[in-house]
Design a protein around this motif. Structure first.
Motif, PDB file in Angstrom:
ATOM      1  N   GLU A  23       0.182  -1.050   0.314  1.00 60.75           N
ATOM      2  CA  GLU A  23      -0.180   0.180   0.107  1.00 60.75           C
ATOM      3  C   GLU A  23       0.715   1.130   0.109  1.00 60.75           C
ATOM      4  OE1 GLU A  23      -2.658   2.431   3.271  1.00 60.75           O
ATOM      5  OE2 GLU A  23      -3.343   0.079   2.381  1.00 60.75           O
ATOM      6  N   LEU A  24       1.762   1.329   0.654  1.00 66.52           N
ATOM      7  CA  LEU A  24       2.611   2.126   0.432  1.00 66.52           C
ATOM      8  C   LEU A  24       3.374   2.477  -0.593  1.00 66.52           C
ATOM      9  CD1 LEU A  24       4.220   1.961   4.244  1.00 66.52           C
ATOM     10  CD2 LEU A  24       2.449   4.337   3.200  1.00 66.52           C
ATOM     11  N   GLU A  25       4.306   1.330  -1.044  1.00 70.59           N
ATOM     12  CA  GLU A  25       4.198   1.316  -2.651  1.00 70.59           C
ATOM     13  C   GLU A  25       3.920   1.976  -2.993  1.00 70.59           C
ATOM     14  OE1 GLU A  25       4.939   0.402  -6.602  1.00 70.59           O
ATOM     15  OE2 GLU A  25       3.423  -0.336  -5.447  1.00 70.59           O
ATOM     16  N   GLU A  26       2.717   1.582  -3.374  1.00 71.94           N
ATOM     17  CA  GLU A  26       0.661   2.466  -4.235  1.00 71.94           C
ATOM     18  C   GLU A  26       1.377   3.780  -3.665  1.00 71.94           C
ATOM     19  OE1 GLU A  26      -2.122  -0.178  -3.454  1.00 71.94           O
ATOM     20  OE2 GLU A  26      -1.164  -1.468  -4.675  1.00 71.94           O
ATOM     21  N   ARG A  27       1.223   4.776  -2.526  1.00 75.82           N
ATOM     22  CA  ARG A  27       1.344   5.736  -1.634  1.00 75.82           C
ATOM     23  C   ARG A  27       2.105   6.820  -3.225  1.00 75.82           C
ATOM     24  NH1 ARG A  27       0.110   5.940   3.226  1.00 75.82           N
ATOM     25  NH2 ARG A  27       0.150   8.631   3.394  1.00 75.82           N
ATOM     26  N   LEU A  28       3.660   6.018  -2.648  1.00 68.19           N
ATOM     27  CA  LEU A  28       5.059   6.107  -3.547  1.00 68.19           C
ATOM     28  C   LEU A  28       4.308   6.759  -4.887  1.00 68.19           C
ATOM     29  CD1 LEU A  28       7.632   7.718  -2.212  1.00 68.19           C
ATOM     30  CD2 LEU A  28       8.349   5.522  -2.887  1.00 68.19           C
ATOM     31  N   SER A  29       4.250   5.599  -5.120  1.00 70.15           N
ATOM     32  CA  SER A  29       4.351   5.074  -7.250  1.00 70.15           C
ATOM     33  C   SER A  29       3.535   6.288  -7.437  1.00 70.15           C
ATOM     34  CB  SER A  29       3.275   3.908  -7.568  1.00 70.15           C
ATOM     35  OG  SER A  29       3.782   4.297  -9.166  1.00 70.15           O
ATOM     36  N   ASP A  30       2.228   7.089  -7.129  1.00 72.69           N
ATOM     37  CA  ASP A  30       1.765   7.874  -7.442  1.00 72.69           C
ATOM     38  C   ASP A  30       1.879   9.868  -6.916  1.00 72.69           C
ATOM     39  OD1 ASP A  30      -1.393   5.837  -7.496  1.00 72.69           O
ATOM     40  OD2 ASP A  30      -1.962   5.268  -5.869  1.00 72.69           O
ATOM     41  N   LEU A  31       2.054   9.216  -5.792  1.00 70.53           N
ATOM     42  CA  LEU A  31       3.251  10.552  -5.289  1.00 70.53           C
ATOM     43  C   LEU A  31       4.319  10.313  -6.339  1.00 70.53           C
ATOM     44  CD1 LEU A  31       3.558  13.205  -3.435  1.00 70.53           C
ATOM     45  CD2 LEU A  31       5.182  11.315  -2.337  1.00 70.53           C
ATOM     46  N   ASN A  32       5.017   9.896  -6.646  1.00 70.00           N
ATOM     47  CA  ASN A  32       6.064  10.150  -8.405  1.00 70.00           C
ATOM     48  C   ASN A  32       5.369  10.212  -9.141  1.00 70.00           C
ATOM     49  OD1 ASN A  32       8.866   9.971  -9.016  1.00 70.00           O
ATOM     50  ND2 ASN A  32       8.422   7.639 -10.108  1.00 70.00           N
ATOM     51  N   LYS A  33       3.892  10.014  -9.620  1.00 68.86           N
ATOM     52  CA  LYS A  33       3.688  10.423 -11.145  1.00 68.86           C
ATOM     53  C   LYS A  33       3.089  11.824 -10.679  1.00 68.86           C
ATOM     54  CE  LYS A  33       1.084   6.080 -11.795  1.00 68.86           C
ATOM     55  NZ  LYS A  33       0.282   5.454 -11.577  1.00 68.86           N
ATOM     56  N   THR A  34       3.000  12.365  -9.545  1.00 71.88           N
ATOM     57  CA  THR A  34       3.002  13.999 -10.010  1.00 71.88           C
ATOM     58  C   THR A  34       3.875  14.288  -9.462  1.00 71.88           C
ATOM     59  OG1 THR A  34       2.125  13.837  -7.647  1.00 71.88           O
ATOM     60  CG2 THR A  34       0.199  13.706  -8.671  1.00 71.88           C
ATOM     61  N   ILE A  35       5.369  14.636  -9.065  1.00 69.95           N
ATOM     62  CA  ILE A  35       6.060  15.521  -8.294  1.00 69.95           C
ATOM     63  C   ILE A  35       7.334  14.388  -9.897  1.00 69.95           C
ATOM     64  CG2 ILE A  35       8.524  15.490  -7.176  1.00 69.95           C
ATOM     65  CD1 ILE A  35       5.941  15.057  -4.428  1.00 69.95           C
TER      66      ILE A  35
END
Length: 154
Positions: A23-35
């Motif tokens: 779940e944390l990896e998915e959140r990091l992946s989503d964050l990476n898409k925006t940043i």
């Protein structure tokens, strides 16, 4: 996730932790898409690889649980098989109860010596008699089981 029903609490906690990492990896992946950071992208990739690695090793460990095949274990299994294998649960429970009774009777006999009145003494004697009857029934049932299992071997 839907894990196996008979999982131990420790195993369940391990898999819950893995799910949390995912779940944390998915959140990091989503964050990476925006940043759009190369460093975040590298961390995300490494995290995914480590989660896969952890799952592999945990699954490997649990795969071999209880599969010990030492010579001592094989020999013990063969010897128990000659005796008819593991006794039914009911027989084991009767043997346990018989041991409990055999420990209780002397305790109650000792309490009789210190009974404060005749009624208490009478109650203790009644309890002892009931336990002795129960013990006799258990012994008879165990004897019948033993005779039955010996007949089936002949």
């Amino acid at each position: 996730m839907g894990y196996h029903v008979n999982m131990s609490r420790k195993t369940e906690n391990i898999y819950q932790s893995l799910d949390k990492l995912k779940e944390l990896e998915e959140r990091l992946s989503d964050l990476n898409k925006t940043i759009k950071s190369r460093e975040l992208d590298d961390i995300d990739f490494e995290l995914v690889q480590e989660i896969k690695n952890l799952r592999f090793w945990i699954d490997s460990l649990y795969l071999y649980n209880g599969k010990s095949t030492s010579n001592a274990k094989k020999t013990a299994s063969r010897e128990n098989g000659k005796k008819g294998g593991r006794p039914p649960k009911q027989i084991t429970q009767m043997k346990r109860r018989r041991l409990e009774i055999e420990e209780l009777i002397p305790e109650l006999e000792h309490k009789i010596k210190f009974a404060e009145n005749l009624e208490e003494e009478k109650n203790l004697k009644n309890q002892i008699e009931e336990l002795k009857k129960e013990n006799q029934k258990i012994s008879s049932a165990l004897e019948q089981y033993t005779k039955g299992s010996l007949k089936s071997e002949s």
